[in-house]
Design a protein around this motif. Structure first.
Motif, PDB file in Angstrom:
ATOM      1  N   UNK A 343       0.828  -1.209   0.000  1.00  0.00           N
ATOM      2  CA  UNK A 343       0.000   0.000   0.000  1.00  0.00           C
ATOM      3  C   UNK A 343       0.862   1.260   0.000  1.00  0.00           C
ATOM      4  N   UNK A 344       1.936   1.259   0.788  1.00  0.00           N
ATOM      5  CA  UNK A 344       2.833   2.417   0.824  1.00  0.00           C
ATOM      6  C   UNK A 344       3.459   2.644  -0.548  1.00  0.00           C
ATOM      7  N   UNK A 345       3.928   1.586  -1.190  1.00  0.00           N
ATOM      8  CA  UNK A 345       4.526   1.725  -2.520  1.00  0.00           C
ATOM      9  C   UNK A 345       3.489   2.173  -3.544  1.00  0.00           C
ATOM     10  N   UNK A 346       2.252   1.712  -3.402  1.00  0.00           N
ATOM     11  CA  UNK A 346       1.195   2.151  -4.333  1.00  0.00           C
ATOM     12  C   UNK A 346       0.975   3.653  -4.234  1.00  0.00           C
ATOM     13  N   UNK A 347       0.960   4.183  -3.020  1.00  0.00           N
ATOM     14  CA  UNK A 347       0.783   5.629  -2.838  1.00  0.00           C
ATOM     15  C   UNK A 347       1.923   6.402  -3.494  1.00  0.00           C
ATOM     16  N   UNK A 348       3.160   5.966  -3.246  1.00  0.00           N
ATOM     17  CA  UNK A 348       4.314   6.700  -3.760  1.00  0.00           C
ATOM     18  C   UNK A 348       4.422   6.611  -5.277  1.00  0.00           C
ATOM     19  N   UNK A 349       4.213   5.414  -5.833  1.00  0.00           N
ATOM     20  CA  UNK A 349       4.289   5.261  -7.289  1.00  0.00           C
ATOM     21  C   UNK A 349       3.187   6.077  -7.960  1.00  0.00           C
ATOM     22  N   UNK A 350       1.987   6.050  -7.380  1.00  0.00           N
ATOM     23  CA  UNK A 350       0.887   6.835  -7.943  1.00  0.00           C
ATOM     24  C   UNK A 350       1.193   8.328  -7.909  1.00  0.00           C
ATOM     25  N   UNK A 351       1.783   8.804  -6.811  1.00  0.00           N
ATOM     26  CA  UNK A 351       2.111  10.232  -6.703  1.00  0.00           C
ATOM     27  C   UNK A 351       3.170  10.625  -7.721  1.00  0.00           C
ATOM     28  N   UNK A 352       4.186   9.797  -7.890  1.00  0.00           N
ATOM     29  CA  UNK A 352       5.269  10.125  -8.817  1.00  0.00           C
ATOM     30  C   UNK A 352       4.767  10.122 -10.257  1.00  0.00           C
ATOM     31  N   UNK A 353       4.001   9.100 -10.619  1.00  0.00           N
ATOM     32  CA  UNK A 353       3.538   8.988 -12.010  1.00  0.00           C
ATOM     33  C   UNK A 353       2.501  10.041 -12.364  1.00  0.00           C
ATOM     34  N   UNK A 354       1.723  10.494 -11.402  1.00  0.00           N
ATOM     35  CA  UNK A 354       0.667  11.472 -11.713  1.00  0.00           C
ATOM     36  C   UNK A 354       1.168  12.907 -11.683  1.00  0.00           C
ATOM     37  N   UNK A 355       2.384  13.144 -11.203  1.00  0.00           N
ATOM     38  CA  UNK A 355       2.889  14.516 -11.137  1.00  0.00           C
ATOM     39  C   UNK A 355       2.982  15.179 -12.507  1.00  0.00           C
ATOM     40  N   UNK A 356       3.542  14.532 -13.550  1.00  0.00           N
ATOM     41  CA  UNK A 356       3.545  15.180 -14.873  1.00  0.00           C
ATOM     42  C   UNK A 356       2.139  15.474 -15.389  1.00  0.00           C
ATOM     43  N   UNK A 357       1.187  14.585 -15.086  1.00  0.00           N
ATOM     44  CA  UNK A 357      -0.191  14.825 -15.508  1.00  0.00           C
ATOM     45  C   UNK A 357      -0.760  16.068 -14.853  1.00  0.00           C
ATOM     46  N   UNK A 358      -0.519  16.229 -13.562  1.00  0.00           N
ATOM     47  CA  UNK A 358      -1.028  17.414 -12.874  1.00  0.00           C
ATOM     48  C   UNK A 358      -0.323  18.686 -13.345  1.00  0.00           C
ATOM     49  N   UNK A 359       0.936  18.565 -13.715  1.00  0.00           N
ATOM     50  CA  UNK A 359       1.636  19.727 -14.266  1.00  0.00           C
ATOM     51  C   UNK A 359       0.957  20.192 -15.557  1.00  0.00           C
ATOM     52  N   UNK A 360       0.543  19.239 -16.381  1.00  0.00           N
ATOM     53  CA  UNK A 360      -0.177  19.582 -17.618  1.00  0.00           C
ATOM     54  C   UNK A 360      -1.546  20.177 -17.294  1.00  0.00           C
TER      55      UNK A 360
END
Length: 526
Positions: A343-360
């Protein structure tokens, strides 16, 4: 002087123009273009890895360690967490004051601070996870080393790490996390090269390596200590009450701490070998800007800044509470202890991968619209508190990572607009940008300290028994409230304040150039 045949003096023979001195080349730096080599950028990025590894591990696992392994009463854990966060906030102005007045040495002006703090940070981190032989003063032991670690090393609240943030209008005089290790390290960006493009590139390398460090910290620490909190720990416990601390648990936590502690000197050595600090050409030689108190008084009277800070005080505190109590919730309020690491890794991977999307999304739909991405996690955390099953937990972890990414990215994207709007209406010397950023970090740290301290104290009132395999029903209900209702109320309060506040006007490109010229002129004349 010779005379011409007509008797008029002939012009003197011009001396040949002086030949330019051969530029002194530094390793990894093209002196003509200011380009940095791949090796320099990589070594610079590696220097930021240890802090992220250590911060990720402490954010998710420290509270569980203090309660169930060190078996400290919840009231003392509240004191440890609150004191550590406050010390980190108090270290901000002290670090800035001392570092700004330090002299340049043979290794530079900033590099000695990084290298000098490294062994103390490594020792403080190791002893933070070490179980001392005495029991009566364990609370004081962990409070001491957590305060040292927070004050020396821990980075403040900042964006998850989009490389494009390096190209924002954020002033170079505003480091994101002013501590004795972090501020000289981040400020090295300005002393690597004079090329803005290469500085942005070095920042991208740093942020990328820090994102990797965040994942590595949670993964490595979690994998090593996973055997200390399995279901088998309570299989032989026939009677209720605290379970004796297993030697394997203390050994596993010591191994995990030693692994992370060794990363500090290893990465600092690579940073020292690969990065050469250039003299700062913009160091002010005379004059003074506004004092800190005078500048803080000005910024505190700027309404857009006040509303932005207050709104994210609630939002950042909600995120910290959610992160801190996830592991405790999975261990004592649900049957998800076997899924904690995933669960901890899911949170971190999701945050890292979604950062470029939120920047857009920020550039495409605007910052106010993007703020609704923080609200997405609200119904899901309530669902997890009501239905604590594995499938629901993984969905909640993924959505929480997406919301955490935008909650960390948004304030650092809005602060430059607030600063620019302030500069358009006020004529002041250098230093105000730094006050905007440092005071934001200071108050968000204080809000996190208060939220974690009060919430941990609520476990004491609910009857939390340190080291017990089964907690009372009141504790289970309290953990559900802390994982669901508390973050929900904080996020909704912060978003309401953010939505009703006026949006700062984004300066045009011509205005941005004027502001940049004004800052440059102010610093060169200071």
């Amino acid at each position: 002087m010779e005379e011409s045949p007509e008797g008029t003096p002939a012009p003197a023979a011009e001396a040949p123009p002086p030949q330019p001195e051969a530029p002194t080349s530094e390793p990894g730096l093209d002196s003509r273009t200011g380009r940095l080599s791949f090796c320099v950028k990589l070594c610079y990025g590696i220097g930021g890895v240890p802090n992220q590894v250590a911060s990720s591990a402490t954010a998710f696992y420290l509270q569980l360690f203090l309660l169930d392994v060190a078996q400290i009463p919840a009231a003392q854990v509240s004191f440890v967490l609150f004191g550590g966060k406050v010390s980190g906030a108090a270290a901000d102005p002290v670090a800035g004051f001392l570092i700004n007045r330090s002299r340049r040495t043979g290794s530079g002006r900033l590099m000695p601070w990084v290298l000098g703090c490294t062994p103390f940070i490594a020792l403080a981190y190791f002893f933070l996870w070490f179980l001392p032989p005495f029991t009566s003063l364990r609370g004081l032991w962990y409070a001491t080393f957590y305060c040292l670690f927070q004050g020396l090393a821990t980075p403040g609240t900042r964006a998850c790490g989009s490389p494009s943030l390096g190209k924002s209008r954020r002033p170079p005089s505003a480091p994101p996390a002013p501590q004795f290790f972090q501020v000289p390290y981040t400020a090295l960006t300005m002393l690597l090269t004079a090329s803005p493009r290469e500085r942005d590139s070095a920042t991208a390398y740093r942020i990328t390596m820090e994102m990797a460090g965040t994942l590595v910290g949670a993964a490595v620490h979690g994998l090593i200590v996973s055997g200390a909190h399995g279901a088998h720990r309570c299989e032989d416990a026939a009677l209720p009450g605290p379970v004796a601390v297993s030697p394997d648990a203390t050994r596993l936590y010591s191994i995990a701490a030693a692994v992370v502690a060794v990363i500090y000197p290893a990465c600092s050595c690579l940073l020292r070998l690969g990065v050469k600090e250039r003299p700062d050409p913009s160091t002010p030689v005379s004059g003074q800007g506004l004092s800190f108190l005078a500048g803080l008084s000005l910024t505190a009277r700027h309404p857009p800044y006040l509303k932005l800070v207050i709104s994210f005080l609630f939002i950042s505190a909600a995120i910290q509470v959610e992160q801190s109590y996830l592991v405790l919730f999975c261990t004592h309020a649900s049957r998800l202890h076997d899924h904690v690491q995933s669960l901890v890794l899911t949170i971190l991977v999701s945050a890292v991968l979604s950062t470029p999307l939120w920047e857009w999304v920020l550039h495409r739909f605007g910052k106010r619209t993007s703020a609704f991405g923080i609200f997405v996690m609200v119904p899901f955390v309530i669902l997890l508190a009501v239905v604590p099953t594995a499938p629901v937990a993984y969905v909640v972890a993924f959505v929480s990572g997406v919301s955490i990414a935008v909650s960390l990215l948004l304030p650092w994207s809005m602060l430059p607009d607030v600063v620019d709007e302030f500069q358009l209406h006020h004529q002041h010397g250098p230093g105000l940008e730094t006050i905007f950023y440092s005071s934001y970090v200071f108050f968000t740290k204080l809000s996190g300290a208060g939220a974690l301290g009060i919430s941990t104290l609520s476990l004491e009132f609910a009857g939390y028994e340190a080291g017990a395999c089964k907690q009372a029903e009141q504790v289970v209900v309290t953990l559900k409230v802390l994982i669901g209702a508390v973050p929900t109320c904080m996020i909704l309060t912060g978003l309401c304040i953010l939505m009703v506040s006026p949006t700062p006007k984004v300066p045009s490109q011509d205005t941005s150039r004027k502001l940049s010229l004004r800052r440059t002129t102010s610093y060169s004349m200071a």
